[in-house]
Design an enzyme around this catalytic site. Structure first.
Site, PDB file in Angstrom:
ATOM      1  N   ASP A  10     -10.469   2.204   3.056  1.00  8.33           N
ATOM      2  CA  ASP A  10      -9.534   1.624   4.019  1.00  8.33           C
ATOM      3  C   ASP A  10      -8.242   2.448   4.000  1.00  8.33           C
ATOM      4  O   ASP A  10      -7.601   2.565   2.954  1.00  8.33           O
ATOM      5  CB  ASP A  10      -9.257   0.158   3.624  1.00  8.33           C
ATOM      6  N   ASP A 104     -10.313   2.892  10.819  1.00 12.87           N
ATOM      7  CA  ASP A 104      -9.792   3.342   9.512  1.00 12.87           C
ATOM      8  C   ASP A 104     -10.512   2.695   8.337  1.00 12.87           C
ATOM      9  O   ASP A 104     -10.031   2.763   7.213  1.00 12.87           O
ATOM     10  CB  ASP A 104      -8.295   3.041   9.416  1.00 12.87           C
ATOM     11  N   GLU A 105     -11.641   2.065   8.584  1.00 19.32           N
ATOM     12  CA  GLU A 105     -12.290   1.294   7.531  1.00 19.32           C
ATOM     13  C   GLU A 105     -13.795   1.477   7.609  1.00 19.32           C
ATOM     14  O   GLU A 105     -14.366   1.391   8.697  1.00 19.32           O
ATOM     15  CB  GLU A 105     -11.981  -0.182   7.797  1.00 19.32           C
TER      16      GLU A 105
HETATM   17  P1  TTP Z   1      -5.561  -2.633   8.765  1.00 22.27           P
HETATM   18  O1  TTP Z   1      -6.515  -1.819   7.950  1.00 22.27           O
HETATM   19  O2  TTP Z   1      -5.701  -4.108   8.797  1.00 22.27           O
HETATM   20  O3  TTP Z   1      -4.080  -2.351   8.255  1.00 22.27           O
HETATM   21  P2  TTP Z   1      -3.291  -1.012   8.019  1.00 22.27           P
HETATM   22  O4  TTP Z   1      -4.203   0.159   7.877  1.00 22.27           O
HETATM   23  O5  TTP Z   1      -2.257  -0.865   9.082  1.00 22.27           O
HETATM   24  O6  TTP Z   1      -2.524  -1.286   6.664  1.00 22.27           O
HETATM   25  P3  TTP Z   1      -3.058  -1.566   5.184  1.00 22.27           P
HETATM   26  O7  TTP Z   1      -4.563  -1.519   5.235  1.00 22.27           O
HETATM   27  O8  TTP Z   1      -2.481  -0.449   4.370  1.00 22.27           O
HETATM   28  O9  TTP Z   1      -2.515  -2.897   4.815  1.00 22.27           O
HETATM   29  O10 TTP Z   1      -5.562  -2.138  10.269  1.00 22.27           O
HETATM   30  C1  TTP Z   1      -5.923  -0.824  10.627  1.00 22.27           C
HETATM   31  C2  TTP Z   1      -5.257  -0.445  11.932  1.00 22.27           C
HETATM   32  O11 TTP Z   1      -5.634  -1.348  12.972  1.00 22.27           O
HETATM   33  C3  TTP Z   1      -3.741  -0.517  11.863  1.00 22.27           C
HETATM   34  O12 TTP Z   1      -3.139   0.671  11.390  1.00 22.27           O
HETATM   35  C4  TTP Z   1      -3.358  -0.880  13.263  1.00 22.27           C
HETATM   36  C5  TTP Z   1      -4.535  -1.649  13.826  1.00 22.27           C
HETATM   37  N1  TTP Z   1      -4.240  -3.106  13.870  1.00 22.27           N
HETATM   38  C6  TTP Z   1      -3.846  -3.676  15.072  1.00 22.27           C
HETATM   39  O13 TTP Z   1      -3.754  -2.992  16.094  1.00 22.27           O
HETATM   40  N2  TTP Z   1      -3.555  -5.014  15.089  1.00 22.27           N
HETATM   41  C7  TTP Z   1      -3.644  -5.818  13.985  1.00 22.27           C
HETATM   42  O14 TTP Z   1      -3.356  -7.026  14.039  1.00 22.27           O
HETATM   43  C8  TTP Z   1      -4.074  -5.219  12.745  1.00 22.27           C
HETATM   44  C9  TTP Z   1      -4.194  -6.056  11.502  1.00 22.27           C
HETATM   45  C10 TTP Z   1      -4.350  -3.872  12.740  1.00 22.27           C
END
Ligand code: TTP
Length: 358
Positions: A10, A104-105
């Site tokens: 992630d 991203d996951e």
């Molecule tokens: P996440 O993996 O949930 O979060 P993140 O990568 O921003 O942060 P971290 O894992 O370090 O806590 O989300 C991945 C991407 O998806 C994020 O960069 C932006 C997008 N996203 C949205 O557009 N809306 C949302 O509500 C969420 C949670 C994420």
């Protein structure tokens, strides 16, 4: 118990990190990516902004109240998609069994991987190091015997962290794990469980299955399994592949055909390794090369593989394609790739058959 070796990867504050990489002047300042006007919401923000309480899905107006100096950038999806593709290029050096959850996951099943003597932890660390070095981004990873625990693990030492749970550690780990860490347990389910006396998975284990079934229906059984650290879901590569390829960008352009031949040999060796992992499901029908010149113009050359595709790996045939592709511009080359176009071996695959089971 069906133990696998699963890695959940992630990226850390994904969109925001990509933006900081593209514009290092933003590093150290609170930034967010999202809609900045009207009813805009925050998609994500960097860790500086999180210190102020800014969060994903928060209205941008609220985020500005919490952090007046917050810079809100417009999302650039093509850039995030390209980065995601590059993540997958790195994952595929280790396994073809990859299930993306979002840009991203992803889950990776490395049970059959041979790299790093088969150590999933070392593979996860190599993936993290490669992403840092090649893409200037940090990702967190969880390494565990199943998907549920791997996902918990990637969150455990975030950001830029790795957490491994060996099969022998599962029982003691889940005993203390808060039920809120279970994917799907939101505040409502957590409150119901608390009423039944369970805030940790250990306490959840003690609730009789009948009680869980009565309160949560089918999900009750699932909750019980997860509380015991059990999760048999396979990593699902749902996509039917159309091609497989290996490519490399060179720090010094390749200027003559000798340099390209040497580079091509390495690429073909890697392509062979990767194709072996999927050859039970696919047979190749075409081979291709891709060339990107120093002026960023890109070209591909492909040809049908004679026969049934079995003898696809003929370096001479690939070299001939490369020579023709190169002659289109005869300029220094910054990127070289080689690959195969694929057909599934079994027209109806198991995953599709499953659709008809009911
Ligand atoms: P996440 O993996 O949930 O979060 P993140 O990568 O921003 O942060 P971290 O894992 O370090 O806590 O989300 C991945 C991407 O998806 C994020 O960069 C932006 C997008 N996203 C949205 O557009 N809306 C949302 O509500 C969420 C949670 C994420």
């Amino acid at each position: 118990m069906n133990w696998r070796k699963i890695i959940h990867v992630d990226a850390d504050s994904f969109y925001a990190s990509v933006e900081m990489r593209e514009n290092p002047g933003l590093i150290g300042q609170p930034i967010a990516v999202g809609g900045s006007t009207g009813r805009g919401v925050i998609a994500t923000c960097n860790y500086e902004a999180r210190k102020y309480g800014v969060r994903s899905a928060m209205p941008s107006s609220r985020a500005r109240q919490l952090c007046p100096q917050l810079q809100i950038l417009k999302p650039r999806f093509p850039l995030y998609r390209e980065t995601s593709r590059q993540f997958h290029e790195i994952f595929r050096r280790y396994t073809e069994v990859i299930e993306p959850l979002s840009l991203d996951e992803a889950y990776l099943d490395v049970s059959e991987a041979t790299a790093c003597q088969g150590s999933a932890t070392l593979i996860a660390e190599e993936i993290r190091a490669s992403i840092k070095e090649e893409l200037q981004l940090t990702v967190s990873a969880g390494v565990a015997p199943n998907k549920f625990l791997a996902k918990v693990g990637s969150d455990w030492n975030k950001p830029d962290g790795c957490f491994t749970l060996a099969p022998g550690q599962v029982a003691s780990f889940v005993r203390e794990l808060p039920v809120s860490r279970i994917n799907g347990v939101g505040s409502v389910t957590a409150a119901k469980l608390e009423k039944l006396g369970a805030t940790t998975c250990g306490e959840l284990q003690a609730i009789p299955l009948e009680t869980l079934a009565r309160r949560f229906g089918k999900y009750g059984l699932r909750l019980s399994q997860l509380a015991h650290g059990e999760d048999n879901r396979p990593v699902q590569t749902s996509r039917i592949r159309k091609s497989i390829s290996v490519e490399n960008t060179y720090s010094d352009d390749l200027v003559d055909i000798d340099a390209m031949r040497t580079a091509l040999e390495k690429i073909l060796a890697e392509l062979e390794t990767r194709f072996h992992r999927i050859e039970e499901q696919y047979h190749p029908n075409k081979r291709f090369v891709k060339v990107k010149f120093d002026n960023f113009n890109q070209t591909t050359m492909e040809e049908v593989i004679p026969g049934n595709g079995e003898h696809w790996l003929q370096p001479g045939a690939y070299l001939a394609l490369l020579e023709s592709a190169w002659q289109r511009q005869s300029r220094p080359v910054r990127l070289l790739g080689a690959g195969l176009r694929l057909n599934p071996r079994h027209e109806v695959r198991e995953s599709q058959l499953a659709l008809f089971d009911n």
